[in-house]
Every structure is written in C-alpha cells, then in structure tokens.
Design a protein around this motif. Structure first.
Motif, PDB file in Angstrom:
ATOM      1  N   LEU A 129       0.838  -1.194   0.000  1.00 58.55           N
ATOM      2  CA  LEU A 129       0.000   0.000   0.000  1.00 58.55           C
ATOM      3  C   LEU A 129       0.875   1.247   0.000  1.00 58.55           C
ATOM      4  O   LEU A 129       2.003   1.227   0.480  1.00 58.55           O
ATOM      5  CB  LEU A 129      -0.912   0.009   1.225  1.00 58.55           C
ATOM      6  N   SER A 130       0.336   2.312  -0.501  1.00 58.14           N
ATOM      7  CA  SER A 130       1.079   3.574  -0.505  1.00 58.14           C
ATOM      8  C   SER A 130       1.344   4.003   0.939  1.00 58.14           C
ATOM      9  O   SER A 130       0.618   3.593   1.857  1.00 58.14           O
ATOM     10  CB  SER A 130       0.277   4.656  -1.231  1.00 58.14           C
ATOM     11  N   PRO A 131       2.367   4.843   1.159  1.00 56.48           N
ATOM     12  CA  PRO A 131       2.654   5.287   2.528  1.00 56.48           C
ATOM     13  C   PRO A 131       1.452   5.949   3.210  1.00 56.48           C
ATOM     14  O   PRO A 131       1.268   5.800   4.419  1.00 56.48           O
ATOM     15  CB  PRO A 131       3.796   6.289   2.343  1.00 56.48           C
ATOM     16  N   VAL A 132       0.628   6.619   2.447  1.00 56.53           N
ATOM     17  CA  VAL A 132      -0.556   7.269   3.018  1.00 56.53           C
ATOM     18  C   VAL A 132      -1.583   6.232   3.490  1.00 56.53           C
ATOM     19  O   VAL A 132      -2.277   6.436   4.484  1.00 56.53           O
ATOM     20  CB  VAL A 132      -1.199   8.219   1.982  1.00 56.53           C
ATOM     21  N   ASP A 133      -1.668   5.112   2.778  1.00 58.49           N
ATOM     22  CA  ASP A 133      -2.655   4.080   3.086  1.00 58.49           C
ATOM     23  C   ASP A 133      -2.111   2.950   3.959  1.00 58.49           C
ATOM     24  O   ASP A 133      -2.846   2.026   4.290  1.00 58.49           O
ATOM     25  CB  ASP A 133      -3.183   3.460   1.790  1.00 58.49           C
ATOM     26  N   PHE A 134      -0.836   3.004   4.318  1.00 65.57           N
ATOM     27  CA  PHE A 134      -0.209   1.905   5.045  1.00 65.57           C
ATOM     28  C   PHE A 134      -1.004   1.526   6.287  1.00 65.57           C
ATOM     29  O   PHE A 134      -1.516   2.390   7.000  1.00 65.57           O
ATOM     30  CB  PHE A 134       1.225   2.252   5.448  1.00 65.57           C
ATOM     31  N   VAL A 135      -1.092   0.224   6.550  1.00 66.83           N
ATOM     32  CA  VAL A 135      -1.785  -0.307   7.722  1.00 66.83           C
ATOM     33  C   VAL A 135      -0.774  -1.122   8.529  1.00 66.83           C
ATOM     34  O   VAL A 135      -0.267  -2.138   8.040  1.00 66.83           O
ATOM     35  CB  VAL A 135      -2.973  -1.200   7.311  1.00 66.83           C
ATOM     36  N   ALA A 136      -0.476  -0.661   9.731  1.00 67.75           N
ATOM     37  CA  ALA A 136       0.434  -1.400  10.598  1.00 67.75           C
ATOM     38  C   ALA A 136      -0.201  -2.744  10.949  1.00 67.75           C
ATOM     39  O   ALA A 136      -1.403  -2.816  11.218  1.00 67.75           O
ATOM     40  CB  ALA A 136       0.724  -0.594  11.856  1.00 67.75           C
ATOM     41  N   HIS A 137       0.603  -3.791  10.925  1.00 67.83           N
ATOM     42  CA  HIS A 137       0.085  -5.123  11.203  1.00 67.83           C
ATOM     43  C   HIS A 137       1.205  -6.020  11.706  1.00 67.83           C
ATOM     44  O   HIS A 137       2.383  -5.705  11.561  1.00 67.83           O
ATOM     45  CB  HIS A 137      -0.560  -5.723   9.944  1.00 67.83           C
ATOM     46  N   CYS A 138       0.821  -7.136  12.309  1.00 68.98           N
ATOM     47  CA  CYS A 138       1.787  -8.117  12.778  1.00 68.98           C
ATOM     48  C   CYS A 138       1.133  -9.493  12.768  1.00 68.98           C
ATOM     49  O   CYS A 138      -0.070  -9.622  12.542  1.00 68.98           O
ATOM     50  CB  CYS A 138       2.286  -7.767  14.185  1.00 68.98           C
ATOM     51  N   ARG A 139       1.928 -10.502  13.035  1.00 71.93           N
ATOM     52  CA  ARG A 139       1.413 -11.866  13.170  1.00 71.93           C
ATOM     53  C   ARG A 139       0.940 -12.088  14.606  1.00 71.93           C
ATOM     54  O   ARG A 139       1.431 -11.469  15.539  1.00 71.93           O
ATOM     55  CB  ARG A 139       2.512 -12.889  12.844  1.00 71.93           C
ATOM     56  N   GLY A 140       0.007 -12.991  14.753  1.00 72.32           N
ATOM     57  CA  GLY A 140      -0.543 -13.289  16.073  1.00 72.32           C
ATOM     58  C   GLY A 140       0.459 -13.878  17.036  1.00 72.32           C
ATOM     59  O   GLY A 140       0.264 -13.811  18.252  1.00 72.32           O
ATOM     60  N   ASP A 141       1.550 -14.442  16.514  1.00 76.86           N
ATOM     61  CA  ASP A 141       2.555 -15.030  17.398  1.00 76.86           C
ATOM     62  C   ASP A 141       3.705 -14.058  17.701  1.00 76.86           C
ATOM     63  O   ASP A 141       4.719 -14.444  18.251  1.00 76.86           O
ATOM     64  CB  ASP A 141       3.092 -16.335  16.820  1.00 76.86           C
ATOM     65  N   ALA A 142       3.535 -12.784  17.370  1.00 80.59           N
ATOM     66  CA  ALA A 142       4.535 -11.769  17.701  1.00 80.59           C
ATOM     67  C   ALA A 142       4.541 -11.552  19.212  1.00 80.59           C
ATOM     68  O   ALA A 142       3.657 -12.029  19.928  1.00 80.59           O
ATOM     69  CB  ALA A 142       4.209 -10.461  16.975  1.00 80.59           C
ATOM     70  N   GLN A 143       5.530 -10.803  19.682  1.00 79.65           N
ATOM     71  CA  GLN A 143       5.598 -10.497  21.109  1.00 79.65           C
ATOM     72  C   GLN A 143       4.316  -9.786  21.543  1.00 79.65           C
ATOM     73  O   GLN A 143       3.738  -9.006  20.783  1.00 79.65           O
ATOM     74  CB  GLN A 143       6.809  -9.636  21.398  1.00 79.65           C
ATOM     75  N   ALA A 144       3.901 -10.052  22.759  1.00 80.47           N
ATOM     76  CA  ALA A 144       2.616  -9.551  23.264  1.00 80.47           C
ATOM     77  C   ALA A 144       2.485  -8.036  23.140  1.00 80.47           C
ATOM     78  O   ALA A 144       1.418  -7.535  22.775  1.00 80.47           O
ATOM     79  CB  ALA A 144       2.416  -9.986  24.714  1.00 80.47           C
ATOM     80  N   HIS A 145       3.545  -7.288  23.413  1.00 78.67           N
ATOM     81  CA  HIS A 145       3.438  -5.824  23.331  1.00 78.67           C
ATOM     82  C   HIS A 145       3.267  -5.352  21.892  1.00 78.67           C
ATOM     83  O   HIS A 145       2.624  -4.339  21.640  1.00 78.67           O
ATOM     84  CB  HIS A 145       4.638  -5.144  24.009  1.00 78.67           C
ATOM     85  N   VAL A 146       3.796  -6.098  20.917  1.00 77.61           N
ATOM     86  CA  VAL A 146       3.623  -5.755  19.499  1.00 77.61           C
ATOM     87  C   VAL A 146       2.179  -6.030  19.084  1.00 77.61           C
ATOM     88  O   VAL A 146       1.531  -5.208  18.435  1.00 77.61           O
ATOM     89  CB  VAL A 146       4.627  -6.527  18.611  1.00 77.61           C
ATOM     90  N   VAL A 147       1.671  -7.201  19.469  1.00 81.32           N
ATOM     91  CA  VAL A 147       0.292  -7.571  19.144  1.00 81.32           C
ATOM     92  C   VAL A 147      -0.680  -6.552  19.740  1.00 81.32           C
ATOM     93  O   VAL A 147      -1.615  -6.104  19.078  1.00 81.32           O
ATOM     94  CB  VAL A 147      -0.031  -8.998  19.639  1.00 81.32           C
ATOM     95  N   ALA A 148      -0.444  -6.154  20.979  1.00 78.84           N
ATOM     96  CA  ALA A 148      -1.344  -5.223  21.656  1.00 78.84           C
ATOM     97  C   ALA A 148      -1.394  -3.867  20.964  1.00 78.84           C
ATOM     98  O   ALA A 148      -2.434  -3.216  20.949  1.00 78.84           O
ATOM     99  CB  ALA A 148      -0.921  -5.049  23.115  1.00 78.84           C
ATOM    100  N   ARG A 149      -0.284  -3.453  20.349  1.00 76.93           N
ATOM    101  CA  ARG A 149      -0.226  -2.123  19.728  1.00 76.93           C
ATOM    102  C   ARG A 149      -0.572  -2.125  18.243  1.00 76.93           C
ATOM    103  O   ARG A 149      -0.782  -1.058  17.657  1.00 76.93           O
ATOM    104  CB  ARG A 149       1.164  -1.540  19.921  1.00 76.93           C
ATOM    105  N   SER A 150      -0.607  -3.263  17.618  1.00 80.51           N
ATOM    106  CA  SER A 150      -0.883  -3.335  16.183  1.00 80.51           C
ATOM    107  C   SER A 150      -2.377  -3.277  15.922  1.00 80.51           C
ATOM    108  O   SER A 150      -3.136  -4.041  16.516  1.00 80.51           O
ATOM    109  CB  SER A 150      -0.321  -4.627  15.591  1.00 80.51           C
ATOM    110  N   PRO A 151      -2.807  -2.406  15.017  1.00 77.29           N
ATOM    111  CA  PRO A 151      -4.239  -2.339  14.730  1.00 77.29           C
ATOM    112  C   PRO A 151      -4.745  -3.562  13.970  1.00 77.29           C
ATOM    113  O   PRO A 151      -5.935  -3.857  14.000  1.00 77.29           O
ATOM    114  CB  PRO A 151      -4.399  -1.071  13.904  1.00 77.29           C
ATOM    115  N   VAL A 152      -3.839  -4.291  13.294  1.00 80.43           N
ATOM    116  CA  VAL A 152      -4.227  -5.489  12.548  1.00 80.43           C
ATOM    117  C   VAL A 152      -3.313  -6.638  12.959  1.00 80.43           C
ATOM    118  O   VAL A 152      -2.093  -6.506  12.962  1.00 80.43           O
ATOM    119  CB  VAL A 152      -4.119  -5.262  11.022  1.00 80.43           C
ATOM    120  N   VAL A 153      -3.938  -7.758  13.308  1.00 71.32           N
ATOM    121  CA  VAL A 153      -3.198  -8.958  13.676  1.00 71.32           C
ATOM    122  C   VAL A 153      -3.601 -10.068  12.713  1.00 71.32           C
ATOM    123  O   VAL A 153      -4.791 -10.325  12.509  1.00 71.32           O
ATOM    124  CB  VAL A 153      -3.486  -9.376  15.133  1.00 71.32           C
ATOM    125  N   LEU A 154      -2.604 -10.719  12.106  1.00 71.99           N
ATOM    126  CA  LEU A 154      -2.828 -11.840  11.196  1.00 71.99           C
ATOM    127  C   LEU A 154      -2.662 -13.122  12.003  1.00 71.99           C
ATOM    128  O   LEU A 154      -1.595 -13.379  12.565  1.00 71.99           O
ATOM    129  CB  LEU A 154      -1.814 -11.791  10.047  1.00 71.99           C
TER     130      LEU A 154
END
Length: 147
Positions: free
Chosen positions: A51-76
C-alpha cells in the motif's frame, strides 16, 4: 451477539480483504484480526506492505511479542488458532475455510468467500453454521453489486 457480514462471490478475495482492512483501520479506527491459512496470511502481509505510505496499515502476526500484538491495529492469525485469545475484539475477518475459533467474542465478523466453486461450497457450510446458531447474517453478493 456478533454481527456477521457474509461477503461472497468476491472476484479477488485478497485485494478485497486488504481494502476492507485498510478502510476499517484508517477510516473507522477499528482494530482487526484477520484469520486464514499460512499462504493467505503471507499474501495479506505482502499486500499490506505494498500500500502507498498514506494508506499503510500497521500489522503483525498473532505469534509476535505480546506488546507488538497489543499495539498493532491489525493482527494476522493462523487458521485453527483461537482468535479470541488476541487482545482485539472489534472486527474479525475470515479468509480461511473453517469457522474461526472464538468468533462469537468479536463485535463483528466479516466472512469473505471468493467466486471459486470450491470456496463457495465451503462458505455455504459456514453460513449454515452461523444460521443454525441463530446469528443474523448480512449478505453482500458481489455478483449482484457488479450488475
């Protein structure tokens, strides 16, 4: 009770899912969990990075560190994992073949089905699962919206 949207006959399931997630996060401020098999999640991950920088969506995997998952608006999250074990509860997007474990703990579930015959057949069984349990399903048929 979880609100269920059933979006079917999607000609490009991946592209539609990414647009839906982008809109949910960027326009509505929702936190989203996307479930699917490993191959689909890899494709979603790659597409979200495109996605373009304007449309970028922060995301992570569900098995990421707990603090990353908690802060990511999208979890895969992988099929079979209990999506309800993740901290988000607003919106669940199902790209997988199974009824997502723990879907009833989310405010909203969007189940996306492509226009491929096998995906549609499997999607029908998920529809029956939701309907048999008393959920009201809001259908969105791409075939009708295109005409």
């Amino acid at each position: 009770m979880t609100e269920i949207g059933f979006h079917f006959n999607a000609p490009d399931k991946l592209n539609y899912a990414c647009r839906l997630v982008r809109k949910a996060v960027n326009a509505r401020g929702l936190r989203v969990v996307v479930v699917g098999d490993a191959q689909m999640l890899d494709a979603v991950d790659a597409a979200l990075w495109q996605l373009s920088p304007v449309d970028f969506v922060a995301h992570c995997r569900g098995d990421a560190q707990a603090h990353v998952v908690a802060r990511s608006p999208v979890v895969l999250s992988s099929d079979g994992a209990d999506a309800a074990s993740l901290p988000h509860r607003e919106m669940l997007v199902n790209l997988g073949l199974e009824v997502p474990a723990g879907f009833e703990r989310f405010e909203r579930l969007i189940d996306i089905v492509s226009d491929e015959a096998n995906d549609r057949q499997i999607g029908r069984s998920r529809w029956r699962h939701y309907a048999d349990r008393g959920y009201t399903i809001q259908p969105h048929d791409f075939a009708r919206s295109a005409s």
